[in-house]
Design an enzyme around this catalytic site. Structure first.
Site, PDB file in Angstrom:
ATOM      1  CG  ASN A 111      44.357 -50.149 -19.294  1.00 56.06           C
ATOM      2  OD1 ASN A 111      43.982 -50.602 -18.522  1.00 56.06           O
ATOM      3  ND2 ASN A 111      43.448 -49.669 -20.212  1.00 56.06           N
ATOM      4  CB  ILE A 123      51.423 -46.846 -20.175  1.00 58.85           C
ATOM      5  CG1 ILE A 123      52.663 -47.550 -19.617  1.00 58.85           C
ATOM      6  CG2 ILE A 123      50.403 -46.608 -19.011  1.00 58.85           C
ATOM      7  CD1 ILE A 123      53.427 -46.790 -18.455  1.00 58.85           C
ATOM      8  CB  CYS A 124      46.371 -46.754 -23.015  1.00 57.58           C
ATOM      9  SG  CYS A 124      44.991 -45.685 -23.297  1.00 57.58           S
ATOM     10  CG  LEU A 125      47.859 -43.328 -16.863  1.00 59.49           C
ATOM     11  CD1 LEU A 125      46.509 -44.181 -16.478  1.00 59.49           C
ATOM     12  CD2 LEU A 125      49.077 -43.514 -15.950  1.00 59.49           C
ATOM     13  CG  ASP A 164      41.165 -45.339 -22.754  1.00 58.11           C
ATOM     14  OD1 ASP A 164      41.164 -45.456 -24.103  1.00 58.11           O
ATOM     15  OD2 ASP A 164      41.844 -44.557 -21.969  1.00 58.11           O
TER      16      ASP A 164
END
Length: 151
Positions: free
Chosen positions: A79, A86-88, A119
């Site tokens: 992620n 950052i994929c959050l 994700d």
């Protein structure tokens, strides 16, 4: 600090007075909207023992828009991409002005404990995490030793 919105001043004071375990966030002396962040790799994760540097910036319209956060220390994580982005969800579509800097930092710390290859931002890392989790964890530990452990 007087030109800063009261909310940022309050959040900064709380971060300094009640630090989050495993996280250190210090405002830059020249720009109180910019924070130097250190996140310690959580125990029982591939990132254990690592010390990860991040930068956090509060945009002009914070808290209406989310803080901008990225890893400066290289990390092998599905992620987090090679640029440290950052994929959050709470940094994107799930952001709400009710959230705070400490909430974001806790969410990032939790992401280190529980990578989500479904994700991904780093597709190659996510793919390996799905097909051979043991090897992906080995890689994450190696990167942690190589890039995030202070000599």
């Amino acid at each position: 600090m007087s030109s800063l919105p009261r909310r940022i001043i309050k959040e900064t004071q709380r971060l300094m007075q009640e630090p989050v375990p495993g996280i250190n966030a210090i405002p830059d002396e020249n720009n109180a909207r910019y924070f130097h962040v250190i996140v310690t790799g959580p125990n029982d994760s591939p990132f254990e023992g690592g010390v990860f540097k991040l930068e956090l910036f509060l945009p002009e319209d914070y808290p209406m828009s989310a803080p901008k956060v990225r890893f400066i220390t290289k990390i092998y994580h599905p992620n987090i991409d090679r640029l440290g982005r950052i994929c959050l969800d709470v940094l994107k579509d799930k952001w709400s002005p009710a959230l705070q800097i400490r909430t974001i930092l806790l969410s990032i710390q939790a992401l280190l404990s529980a990578p989500n290859p479904d994700d991904p931002l780093a597709n190659d890392v996510a793919e390996l995490w799905k097909v051979n989790e043991a090897e992906a964890i080995r890689n994450a530990r190696e990167w942690t030793q190589k890039y995030a452990v202070e000599d």
